[in-house]
Design a protein around this motif. Structure first.
Motif, PDB file in Angstrom:
ATOM      1  N   TRP A   1      22.914  22.390  27.311  1.00  0.00           N
ATOM      2  CA  TRP A   1      22.985  22.338  28.769  1.00  0.00           C
ATOM      3  C   TRP A   1      24.414  22.022  29.218  1.00  0.00           C
ATOM      4  O   TRP A   1      24.965  22.690  30.110  1.00  0.00           O
ATOM      5  N   CYS A   2      25.024  21.022  28.608  1.00  0.00           N
ATOM      6  CA  CYS A   2      26.384  20.623  28.999  1.00  0.00           C
ATOM      7  C   CYS A   2      27.388  21.738  28.719  1.00  0.00           C
ATOM      8  O   CYS A   2      28.296  21.992  29.516  1.00  0.00           O
ATOM      9  N   ALA A   3      27.233  22.416  27.571  1.00  0.00           N
ATOM     10  CA  ALA A   3      28.143  23.509  27.231  1.00  0.00           C
ATOM     11  C   ALA A   3      28.010  24.652  28.228  1.00  0.00           C
ATOM     12  O   ALA A   3      29.011  25.249  28.651  1.00  0.00           O
ATOM     13  N   ALA A   4      26.788  24.980  28.618  1.00  0.00           N
ATOM     14  CA  ALA A   4      26.576  26.058  29.584  1.00  0.00           C
ATOM     15  C   ALA A   4      27.102  25.669  30.962  1.00  0.00           C
ATOM     16  O   ALA A   4      27.732  26.481  31.649  1.00  0.00           O
ATOM     17  N   ALA A   5      26.862  24.435  31.377  1.00  0.00           N
ATOM     18  CA  ALA A   5      27.326  23.985  32.691  1.00  0.00           C
ATOM     19  C   ALA A   5      28.845  23.949  32.765  1.00  0.00           C
ATOM     20  O   ALA A   5      29.428  24.174  33.837  1.00  0.00           O
ATOM     21  N   ALA A   6      29.509  23.700  31.640  1.00  0.00           N
ATOM     22  CA  ALA A   6      30.971  23.625  31.614  1.00  0.00           C
ATOM     23  C   ALA A   6      31.632  24.964  31.934  1.00  0.00           C
ATOM     24  O   ALA A   6      32.808  25.014  32.280  1.00  0.00           O
ATOM     25  N   THR A   7      30.887  26.067  31.824  1.00  0.00           N
ATOM     26  CA  THR A   7      31.438  27.384  32.151  1.00  0.00           C
ATOM     27  C   THR A   7      31.547  27.600  33.656  1.00  0.00           C
ATOM     28  O   THR A   7      32.177  28.567  34.090  1.00  0.00           O
TER      29      THR A   7
END
Length: 329
Positions: free
Chosen positions: A136-142
């Motif tokens: 979730w955090c990796a996707a939101a960072a985009t």
């Protein structure tokens, strides 16, 4: 003078080529194709995309089983393919091929590489098997908008009621102690940013019921979604709930590849792992080419691409691709 090659000639050419060139070509050409006026492709200004996986049955060879594994009870070795699909066109714009069983076989590990393809103009949909705090955090960072269903049993304490049927909550990193969770929740309710320590993220929760899918109270099933779009003025809860059901377009795209192109119940032909990857990328490229043409034609006639029959488009392509006058030299 061109003629359709024989099956033996194609097999020898495939062996000379390997999987690398097809993977490279897919990475270069697989881009979103929906225009701003393509029906069903957008939620406001955000392009709808989704992440999901499918499993392919492989020929029963020692090499395939050693690399791809075999799930419990499966008659064949299997490859797992996780794709990022543009919902409006059904075009796969990213793919990862890996084992279906054993180390590295999970959908979340494949999805971790695919979220790098997201951007701030997208709204990414995902089913409950994909949620994990790190992903979730990796996707939101985009910078992309996220709208993911989550499993039952994940605690979602209320931070603030947003007044449109949704509320803000916190999701926590795995292993976060109960005392830390209490302190972070109190800080969030006081309006402070709790993301700095990397143990929690503020999300918005949208919950609703659908009828008749599982034996639930009164025949209803609770759908629980989380999103990083926390402002109701930006996107109302009802619009998010309606948009999530476009995730099923991904199931349709998978069926188009596995049934419309390959044929129902058929096993891939390749007996070595490299040829398996080549064959799957071939299917992905053929599917992309056809769905991109469908999307272009539908957009030009102000038609939803979903209303164009994929199997009929495949038949038209097959009728012309072996014609020397229609085949580019």
């Amino acid at each position: 003078d061109w003629e359709v090659p024989t099956s033996g000639g194609i097999a020898r050419a495939r062996a000379r080529l390997g999987s690398g060139p097809l993977e490279y070509v897919f990475g270069q050409v697989a881009q979103p194709v929906a225009e701003i006026d393509t029906r069903g492709a957008w939620l406001g200004s955000r392009r709808l995309v989704s992440i999901d996986g499918m499993v392919w049955d492989l020929p029963d060879s020692a090499e395939n089983e050693a690399v791809f594994g075999r799930t419990t009870g499966a008659a064949f070795a299997q490859a797992r393919v996780v794709t990022l699909v543009e919902s409006g066109s059904h075009c796969a714009i990213g793919a990862r091929i890996g084992p279906a069983a054993g180390k590295g076989s999970g959908e979340q590990s494949a999805a971790m590489a695919l979220v790098e393809l997201l951007d701030a103009d997208m709204l990414c949909l995902a089913d409950r098997l994909f949620y994990g705090f790190d992903l979730w955090c990796a996707a939101a960072a985009t910078g992309a908008g996220l709208l993911w269903r989550i499993k039952d049993g994940i605690e979602l304490p209320v931070v603030a009621d947003l007044g449109d049927g949704s509320y803000t909550s916190l999701v926590f990193a795995k292993g976060t102690a109960a005392g830390i969770r209490v302190r972070l929740l109190a800080a969030a309710r006081a309006g402070r940013d709790v993301s700095a320590g990397g143990q929690a993220r503020l999300v918005r929760v949208v919950e609703y019921y659908v009828n008749g899918r599982t034996p639930a109270p009164a025949g209803r099933e609770l759908i629980c979604l989380i999103t990083n779009l926390t402002d109701p003025a930006d996107v109302p809860a009802a619009a998010l709930a309606a948009a999530y059901h476009d995730r099923w377009e991904h199931e349709g795209a998978n069926a188009q590849i596995k049934t419309g192109l390959r044929g129902p119940g058929r096993v891939l032909r390749s007996r070595s792992p490299d040829m398996v990857r080549q064959e799957i990328y071939g299917y992905l490229l053929a599917h992309y080419a056809i769905t991109a043409l469908i999307c272009k034609a539908a957009t030009e006639t102000d038609t939803d691409p979903d209303r164009v029959r994929f199997v009929k488009a495949v038949r038209l392509a097959r009728a012309h691709v072996s014609d020397p006058e229609a085949f580019s030299p």
